[in-house]
Design an enzyme around this catalytic site. Structure first.
Site, PDB file in Angstrom:
ATOM      1  N   ARG A  73      49.730  38.626  43.348  1.00 21.94           N
ATOM      2  CA  ARG A  73      51.138  38.390  43.686  1.00 21.94           C
ATOM      3  C   ARG A  73      51.252  37.200  44.631  1.00 21.94           C
ATOM      4  O   ARG A  73      50.397  37.016  45.502  1.00 21.94           O
ATOM      5  CB  ARG A  73      51.757  39.610  44.350  1.00 21.94           C
ATOM      6  CG  ARG A  73      51.781  40.794  43.437  1.00 21.94           C
ATOM      7  CD  ARG A  73      52.905  41.724  43.693  1.00 21.94           C
ATOM      8  NE  ARG A  73      52.739  42.877  42.804  1.00 21.94           N
ATOM      9  CZ  ARG A  73      53.369  43.016  41.651  1.00 21.94           C
ATOM     10  NH1 ARG A  73      54.241  42.121  41.249  1.00 21.94           N
ATOM     11  NH2 ARG A  73      53.148  44.065  40.883  1.00 21.94           N
ATOM     12  N   THR A  88      41.277  32.954  46.663  1.00 27.86           N
ATOM     13  CA  THR A  88      40.216  32.490  45.765  1.00 27.86           C
ATOM     14  C   THR A  88      40.807  32.382  44.363  1.00 27.86           C
ATOM     15  O   THR A  88      41.632  33.207  43.968  1.00 27.86           O
ATOM     16  CB  THR A  88      39.009  33.451  45.733  1.00 27.86           C
ATOM     17  OG1 THR A  88      39.369  34.634  45.023  1.00 27.86           O
ATOM     18  CG2 THR A  88      38.556  33.814  47.127  1.00 27.86           C
ATOM     19  N   HIS A  89      40.361  31.373  43.636  1.00 31.67           N
ATOM     20  CA  HIS A  89      40.903  31.157  42.292  1.00 31.67           C
ATOM     21  C   HIS A  89      39.761  30.779  41.347  1.00 31.67           C
ATOM     22  O   HIS A  89      38.928  29.939  41.693  1.00 31.67           O
ATOM     23  CB  HIS A  89      41.955  30.035  42.322  1.00 31.67           C
ATOM     24  CG  HIS A  89      42.579  29.802  40.985  1.00 31.67           C
ATOM     25  ND1 HIS A  89      43.468  30.687  40.418  1.00 31.67           N
ATOM     26  CD2 HIS A  89      42.416  28.802  40.091  1.00 31.67           C
ATOM     27  CE1 HIS A  89      43.827  30.236  39.225  1.00 31.67           C
ATOM     28  NE2 HIS A  89      43.209  29.101  38.993  1.00 31.67           N
TER      29      HIS A  89
HETATM   30  C1  GRF Z   1      38.674  36.581  40.658  1.00 31.70           C
HETATM   31  O1  GRF Z   1      38.113  35.707  39.728  1.00 31.70           O
HETATM   32  C2  GRF Z   1      39.908  36.006  41.292  1.00 31.70           C
HETATM   33  O2  GRF Z   1      39.818  34.662  41.595  1.00 31.70           O
HETATM   34  C3  GRF Z   1      40.894  36.243  40.183  1.00 31.70           C
HETATM   35  O3  GRF Z   1      40.623  37.541  39.759  1.00 31.70           O
HETATM   36  C4  GRF Z   1      39.249  37.820  39.985  1.00 31.70           C
HETATM   37  C5  GRF Z   1      39.158  39.030  40.872  1.00 31.70           C
HETATM   38  O4  GRF Z   1      38.089  39.798  40.529  1.00 31.70           O
HETATM   39  N1  GRF Z   1      42.240  36.015  40.584  1.00 31.70           N
HETATM   40  P1  GRF Z   1      37.647  41.047  41.425  1.00 31.70           P
HETATM   41  O5  GRF Z   1      38.881  41.938  41.575  1.00 31.70           O
HETATM   42  O6  GRF Z   1      37.176  40.519  42.747  1.00 31.70           O
HETATM   43  O7  GRF Z   1      36.575  41.704  40.641  1.00 31.70           O
END
Ligand code: GRF
Length: 189
Positions: free
Chosen positions: A90, A107-108
């Site tokens: 969100r 993080t992306h």
């Molecule tokens: C990560 O790759 C994050 O960047 C993206 O969704 C994933 C999250 O994975 N938005 P997790 O919930 O940490 O397993």
């Protein structure tokens, strides 16, 4: 350094932080882990690790503004130095960003500014890039915008599916997140 981690999914990146704290690689206090919905693996694994957890369930609020207020109030109550959006799906309100200036980190799973949004891995694959990766950045009120802190490249392999590529990106993403948190801690909060 106190952090609050926000999740919407399985929380495997969060698990890397939990493990790094447990092993002593990171010296920080995970004050709480919160989600925008019930039943996330992220909250479940945090509770199992004995961490404080909360859910500000988006569907429980009549308006977006009420949810925004509740999220801000709950996160603020833990007095975090940093708030980490780790698979938190969100966009927070501008008021949230203002409350944690330079202290809200996302993080992306792509090399921003390429492929922002909820389908960064799928979009990179569909475009046909040969290298993608992950980004840790200071989040603002946009979709995956804000100053970049660190990035890591991940090659796309022949025959990659969205899942296989995302899993490889997440390996890099976990390392990068732990590295960034370590650097922020060393910088002194
Ligand atoms: C990560 O790759 C994050 O960047 C993206 O969704 C994933 C999250 O994975 N938005 P997790 O919930 O940490 O397993």
């Amino acid at each position: 350094m106190r952090i609050v981690v926000l999740v919407s999914g399985s929380g495997s990146n969060l698990q890397a932080v939990i493990d790094a704290v447990a092993s002593g690689e990171l010296t920080l206090d995970i004050a709480a882990v919160g989600a925008d919905r019930h039943g996330t693996g992220g909250v479940e694994r945090s509770a199992a690790a004995g961490l404080e957890t909360f859910v500000v369930n988006f569907k429980d609020y009549a308006t977006r503004a009420e949810w925004d207020r509740a999220l801000l109030q709950t996160v603020s109550s833990y007095q975090p130095d940093y708030v980490i959006s780790s698979g938190f799906m969100r966009i927070v309100a501008p008021g949230f960003i203002d409350a944690f200036p330079g202290r809200y980190i996302n993080t992306h799973p792509a090399l921003l500014p390429s492929f922002p949004g909820a389908h960064g891995v799928r979009d990179a694959l569909a475009y046909g890039v040969k290298v993608t990766g992950c980004t840790v950045h200071y989040a603002d009120a946009g979709v995956d915008t804000g100053p970049i802190i660190a990035q890591r490249a991940v090659p796309v392999e022949d025959g990659d599916s969205e899942e296989s590529l995302h899993e490889r990106i997440k390996v890099a993403e976990r390392e990068l997140l732990v590295q960034v948190l370590g650097a922020l801690g060393n910088a002194g909060t």
